[in-house]
Design a protein around this motif. Sequence first.
Motif, PDB file in Angstrom:
ATOM      1  N   PRO A   1      -1.798  -1.203   5.980  1.00 32.83           N
ATOM      2  CA  PRO A   1      -0.697  -1.591   6.859  1.00 32.83           C
ATOM      3  C   PRO A   1       0.239  -0.415   7.158  1.00 32.83           C
ATOM      4  O   PRO A   1       0.403   0.493   6.336  1.00 32.83           O
ATOM      5  CB  PRO A   1       0.032  -2.664   6.045  1.00 32.83           C
ATOM      6  N   PRO A   2       0.901  -0.447   8.321  1.00 33.24           N
ATOM      7  CA  PRO A   2       1.887   0.592   8.644  1.00 33.24           C
ATOM      8  C   PRO A   2       3.163   0.472   7.831  1.00 33.24           C
ATOM      9  O   PRO A   2       4.032   1.342   7.927  1.00 33.24           O
ATOM     10  CB  PRO A   2       2.156   0.356  10.140  1.00 33.24           C
ATOM     11  N   THR A   3       3.278  -0.587   7.036  1.00 32.90           N
ATOM     12  CA  THR A   3       4.453  -0.728   6.171  1.00 32.90           C
ATOM     13  C   THR A   3       4.407   0.217   4.966  1.00 32.90           C
ATOM     14  O   THR A   3       5.364   0.247   4.191  1.00 32.90           O
ATOM     15  CB  THR A   3       4.581  -2.181   5.682  1.00 32.90           C
ATOM     16  N   ARG A   4       3.341   0.954   4.815  1.00 34.76           N
ATOM     17  CA  ARG A   4       3.341   2.053   3.834  1.00 34.76           C
ATOM     18  C   ARG A   4       4.048   3.237   4.491  1.00 34.76           C
ATOM     19  O   ARG A   4       3.487   4.320   4.702  1.00 34.76           O
ATOM     20  CB  ARG A   4       1.910   2.402   3.423  1.00 34.76           C
ATOM     21  N   PHE A   5       5.295   2.987   4.800  1.00 36.35           N
ATOM     22  CA  PHE A   5       6.026   3.809   5.754  1.00 36.35           C
ATOM     23  C   PHE A   5       6.304   5.218   5.241  1.00 36.35           C
ATOM     24  O   PHE A   5       6.180   6.199   5.996  1.00 36.35           O
ATOM     25  CB  PHE A   5       7.352   3.119   6.111  1.00 36.35           C
ATOM     26  N   PHE A   6       6.683   5.351   3.987  1.00 34.90           N
ATOM     27  CA  PHE A   6       7.160   6.653   3.513  1.00 34.90           C
ATOM     28  C   PHE A   6       6.100   7.731   3.668  1.00 34.90           C
ATOM     29  O   PHE A   6       6.388   8.834   4.141  1.00 34.90           O
ATOM     30  CB  PHE A   6       7.603   6.563   2.048  1.00 34.90           C
ATOM     31  N   TYR A   7       4.873   7.433   3.266  1.00 38.34           N
ATOM     32  CA  TYR A   7       3.800   8.423   3.347  1.00 38.34           C
ATOM     33  C   TYR A   7       3.491   8.780   4.799  1.00 38.34           C
ATOM     34  O   TYR A   7       3.289   9.949   5.142  1.00 38.34           O
ATOM     35  CB  TYR A   7       2.558   7.868   2.646  1.00 38.34           C
ATOM     36  N   ILE A   8       3.474   7.769   5.657  1.00 36.95           N
ATOM     37  CA  ILE A   8       3.198   8.011   7.078  1.00 36.95           C
ATOM     38  C   ILE A   8       4.325   8.841   7.701  1.00 36.95           C
ATOM     39  O   ILE A   8       4.067   9.811   8.429  1.00 36.95           O
ATOM     40  CB  ILE A   8       3.026   6.669   7.810  1.00 36.95           C
TER      41      ILE A   8
END
Length: 454
Positions: free
Chosen positions: A114-121
């Motif tokens: 999911p794009p909610t793994r926001f910090f790494y992205i």
Amino acid sequence: MGSCLAKHILVMIQTARMKLAVPPEPETPPPASAPEPAPTPSNCAYWIIAALILAVGLFLRIVPWAGFNGTGFDEALYRDNVIKLDKAGLFNYPVICQLYLQDQRKPDVITKLPPTRFFYIYASWMWKRLEFGDAPPIPARTEQFAQRDPALLSLHRVACLFSCLGLIVSGVAAWRILGLRAMPAVLALMAFSPLQIHFAQHALIDGVFTFWAVLNLWLLWENLQRPNSRGFLTAFALGLAGMVITKENSFFVYIALCGLVAVNRWAKFGHVTKRLLIAGIAGPALGVIALVLLAGGPQPFWDIYHLLVSKAQTLDYAIKTGDGPWYRYLVDLLLISPLILVLAIGGVFSQVRGHRAYVYLVAFVGFSYAIMCNIRYGMNLRYASIWDLPLRALASAQVSAIALRFGKWQSVTVAAAIAALCVYDLRQYSLFFVDNRLYELVTGGLLWSLKILK
């Protein structure tokens, strides 16, 4: 007249004692202010050894030497999110989440990260903007694609950076929780950890998440020892928020931290204050609020996680490789670092009694393990990286306990044993990830690398 005076003098001599004058004492100079004690040679030696170990550990992480040089499934998905963020911009992040929902609602589409793994992205996107600017992505079939694509390189470098930061935080945590004398040995075992080196060699989120988990484990200890310290409370709240916006596995770590606070009444780790409880709630709440805003509202946020969990239960790869009994993680850890696991189990029995710091570390592993071993189709050795510091701390303590039998040769014995463990773990990394080019940490791949399966 003279005879009377003589009599009076004679009487005075017989009745009064003569007192000699006391000479004045010489004035004593005021005491000079004592100089600040210089660090003892032994303490300096510990720090010098730790610095050398840290340099070696950073070298093993930064220099590329993994056998697998391609692009893994997870890496390709993170790359897609970085490219989307580069095109849409940060303020259009809800659009990226909507695209994810549209894709995942299709019944014939497999589950994706999911794009909610926001910090790494986001951190990788920032790296890409700083180093590569507006450089476009390279087609996937281009020669040496993994070594040339800007988004993939940025993901790899962020993963490597946080793996290095995780090593530093592990050393600081070992120093603050266990003491300076224990720190070099624990740092050495962490520096040569096959898992941590593997994470640094690829564009994987697990090294980033391990950094946040170890950071919060240490910061909770600091807050228990130094109640109401504004700096540590703020750092703990921000650390929890950072962990939440990195990966949904933060739930497991958070429950384990809550467990440590709950048993503190009996374990006596330190002092639990109202401010600590507030920080422990405000930090994750801040992270969740940030994710809700990035997702475009509470409903998209809920839908993303609901689809992730439901579709993961039907993913063929997860069904084939992510299941097993409760001791699945013990089997995997025994395959990749057998000596560390055996020594750590021995350390549980020899160090826990009377050592609250080791009770703290064992309890963290116990609480998180109890949840993680019961996730259907959701077990993977990569998730066990959050236990690396506690296990290696226990292994180091067990080595020291065994070395007590060698008397004056105790220090030499400990140094030799820790060095041997480091060399063995380095050999394990080479065996799994260089010689056999392993990428995914599933039990079948580990058994195949060890020639148990052929």
